[in-house]
Design an enzyme around this catalytic site. Sequence first.
Site, PDB file in Angstrom:
ATOM      1  N   SER A   1       0.890  -1.246  -0.043  1.00 48.17           N
ATOM      2  CA  SER A   1      -0.034  -0.079   0.058  1.00 48.17           C
ATOM      3  C   SER A   1       0.926   1.215   0.020  1.00 48.17           C
ATOM      4  CB  SER A   1      -0.928   0.121   1.292  1.00 48.17           C
ATOM      5  OG  SER A   1      -1.709   1.260   1.343  1.00 48.17           O
TER       6      SER A   1
ATOM      7  N   LYS B   1      -3.204   2.290  -2.466  1.00 48.88           N
ATOM      8  CA  LYS B   1      -2.872   3.340  -1.479  1.00 48.88           C
ATOM      9  C   LYS B   1      -3.997   3.571  -0.211  1.00 48.88           C
ATOM     10  CE  LYS B   1      -1.162   7.346  -0.085  1.00 48.88           C
ATOM     11  NZ  LYS B   1       0.043   6.985   0.959  1.00 48.88           N
TER      12      LYS B   1
ATOM     13  N   GLY C   1       1.566  11.194   4.697  1.00 48.81           N
ATOM     14  CA  GLY C   1       0.299  11.656   5.439  1.00 48.81           C
ATOM     15  C   GLY C   1      -1.034  11.109   4.703  1.00 48.81           C
ATOM     16  N   LEU C   2      -1.055  10.114   4.144  1.00 45.04           N
ATOM     17  CA  LEU C   2      -2.095   9.555   3.408  1.00 45.04           C
ATOM     18  C   LEU C   2      -2.867  10.579   2.469  1.00 45.04           C
ATOM     19  CD1 LEU C   2      -3.951   7.704   6.560  1.00 45.04           C
ATOM     20  CD2 LEU C   2      -2.515   6.602   4.463  1.00 45.04           C
TER      21      LEU C   2
ATOM     22  N   CYS D   1      -2.674   4.686  11.591  1.00 44.94           N
ATOM     23  CA  CYS D   1      -2.849   6.064  11.328  1.00 44.94           C
ATOM     24  C   CYS D   1      -3.431   6.665  12.594  1.00 44.94           C
ATOM     25  CB  CYS D   1      -3.601   6.481  10.282  1.00 44.94           C
ATOM     26  SG  CYS D   1      -5.048   5.512   9.919  1.00 44.94           S
TER      27      CYS D   1
ATOM     28  N   ILE E   1       4.627  -5.643   8.056  1.00 45.87           N
ATOM     29  CA  ILE E   1       4.358  -4.540   9.090  1.00 45.87           C
ATOM     30  C   ILE E   1       4.163  -3.283   8.214  1.00 45.87           C
ATOM     31  CG2 ILE E   1       5.683  -5.639  10.835  1.00 45.87           C
ATOM     32  CD1 ILE E   1       8.009  -3.909  10.278  1.00 45.87           C
TER      33      ILE E   1
ATOM     34  N   THR F   1       5.379   0.911   8.349  1.00 45.89           N
ATOM     35  CA  THR F   1       6.477   1.565   8.463  1.00 45.89           C
ATOM     36  C   THR F   1       6.636   1.527  10.126  1.00 45.89           C
ATOM     37  OG1 THR F   1       5.482   3.599   8.280  1.00 45.89           O
ATOM     38  CG2 THR F   1       6.578   2.819   6.435  1.00 45.89           C
TER      39      THR F   1
ATOM     40  N   THR G   1       8.923  -0.141  -0.855  1.00 46.67           N
ATOM     41  CA  THR G   1       9.931   0.588  -0.996  1.00 46.67           C
ATOM     42  C   THR G   1      10.893   0.303  -2.447  1.00 46.67           C
ATOM     43  OG1 THR G   1      10.028   1.363   1.205  1.00 46.67           O
ATOM     44  CG2 THR G   1      11.964   1.818   0.127  1.00 46.67           C
TER      45      THR G   1
HETATM   46  C1  LIG Z   1       5.931   6.487   0.452  1.00 48.81           C
HETATM   47  C2  LIG Z   1       5.160   5.214   0.946  1.00 48.81           C
HETATM   48  C3  LIG Z   1       3.719   5.458   1.296  1.00 48.81           C
HETATM   49  C4  LIG Z   1       2.962   4.446   2.120  1.00 48.81           C
HETATM   50  N1  LIG Z   1       1.613   4.697   2.298  1.00 48.81           N
HETATM   51  C5  LIG Z   1       1.101   3.877   2.862  1.00 48.81           C
HETATM   52  C6  LIG Z   1      -0.482   3.728   2.768  1.00 48.81           C
HETATM   53  O1  LIG Z   1      -1.036   4.659   2.328  1.00 48.81           O
HETATM   54  N2  LIG Z   1      -1.019   2.731   3.649  1.00 48.81           N
HETATM   55  C7  LIG Z   1      -0.322   1.617   4.325  1.00 48.81           C
HETATM   56  O2  LIG Z   1      -1.021   1.220   4.859  1.00 48.81           O
HETATM   57  N3  LIG Z   1       0.896   1.465   4.178  1.00 48.81           N
HETATM   58  C8  LIG Z   1       1.650   2.607   3.552  1.00 48.81           C
HETATM   59  N4  LIG Z   1       2.890   2.328   3.357  1.00 48.81           N
HETATM   60  C9  LIG Z   1       3.662   1.299   4.181  1.00 48.81           C
HETATM   61  C10 LIG Z   1       4.029   0.354   3.150  1.00 48.81           C
HETATM   62  O3  LIG Z   1       2.751  -0.300   2.689  1.00 48.81           O
HETATM   63  C11 LIG Z   1       4.678  -0.976   3.932  1.00 48.81           C
HETATM   64  O4  LIG Z   1       3.923  -1.489   4.879  1.00 48.81           O
HETATM   65  C12 LIG Z   1       6.012  -0.510   4.334  1.00 48.81           C
HETATM   66  O5  LIG Z   1       6.738   0.606   3.637  1.00 48.81           O
HETATM   67  C13 LIG Z   1       6.959  -1.783   4.580  1.00 48.81           C
HETATM   68  O6  LIG Z   1       7.269  -2.211   3.484  1.00 48.81           O
HETATM   69  P1  LIG Z   1       8.575  -1.792   2.503  1.00 48.81           P
HETATM   70  O7  LIG Z   1       9.809  -1.723   3.305  1.00 48.81           O
HETATM   71  O8  LIG Z   1       8.698  -2.994   1.330  1.00 48.81           O
HETATM   72  O9  LIG Z   1       8.132  -0.461   1.833  1.00 48.81           O
HETATM   73  C14 LIG Z   1       3.798   3.361   2.701  1.00 48.81           C
HETATM   74  C15 LIG Z   1       5.270   3.232   2.357  1.00 48.81           C
HETATM   75  C16 LIG Z   1       5.790   4.335   1.603  1.00 48.81           C
HETATM   76  C17 LIG Z   1       7.385   4.106   1.651  1.00 48.81           C
END
Ligand SMILES: Cc1cc2nc3c(=O)[nH]c(=O)nc-3n(C[C@H](O)[C@H](O)[C@H](O)COP(=O)(O)O)c2cc1C
Length: 310
Positions: free
Chosen positions: A21, A45, A72-73, A130, A193, A195, A269
Amino acid sequence: MTDPRVSLAGVEFAGPAFTASGCAAAGKELSGFFDLTEIGGVVTKSIMMRPRSGRPTPRMVETPSGMLNSIGLQGPGIESFLANDLPWLAERDVSAVVSIAGESVEEYAQLARILRNEPAVKAIEVNISCPNVESRGQVFACDVMSASSVIHQVRRNSGSSTPILAKLSPDVTSIAEIAVSCHNAGADGFSMINTTLGMAIDTDTLRPILGGVTGGLSGPAIRPMALRCVWQVHQLLPDVPILGMGGIATGADALQFLAAGASAVSVGTMTFHDPSAPVRVQRELLALLGERGFATVGAAVGIAHRGGLG
Ligand SMILES: Cc1cc2nc3c(=O)[nH]c(=O)nc-3n(C[C@H](O)[C@H](O)[C@H](O)COP(=O)(O)O)c2cc1C
């Protein structure tokens, strides 16, 4: 050859890798790089009731082996999503896992009611990471009562056949305790998880770099923590499916998540660096599973808890 199909809470997906997401909007941007029907699905997202512009800039900082974001969504809101993004995914037969986020328990309930009549929604990921306006900005996923009341309301207001995945935060004393409360409240599975909270300071100005001061840390830097979270929750709830994520960059990373207890994985990421990462990770993972003699992806799930390959 390993059968690529996976089942999450009774729903079948074409493959074991999903987008994460927030890292691929609603899929359109990635469709130029690979066929989205090849992977398990697109996790959108997080969608909120109303359009949002997100937090002040700057909103991204690179860190060693990861990044901080304080987006911030930001998003167009549920009406625009239903008018534009969901039909786009449905027309192309892409499996849509819709992530929802709300500032109050009622906002989650409203979103669940709206999505209830949408046949294109294969699962709902409930982003409880959130802030909760009703509890002075406390994050839902960090409190047993708030986390379970959101999941309870989403369960009550969703169609009974739509799986609900609770997206958990690692920023808690016991992620297993939060997982159990969400499961008791009706979650069919977990996404983990999200972030972890971090910050960076500019050494010239000696001020926080992010406009929002703190941000979510993601990428390979958090992979060991994510793996530990998946391990702990699978150990306690071995029959509950987990969509594992956190710094997955290769098929070997994804294989570690499966062995720890994830039934499928999300790639986030890494997609900013390599837009084809979700399908590449999936191909690499399936090749590794095949080399190790797994006929299905499911056969490898949680194997590290059972003594590995022996
Ligand atoms: C730029 C960005 C935007 C994100 N937006 C959301 C979001 O809208 N909703 C959500 O549940 N997680 C969001 N995440 C978290 C990711 O879905 C994911 O849980 C987290 O980044 C760990 O995975 P990764 O290390 O592969 O990115 C976001 C992460 C990043 C880097």
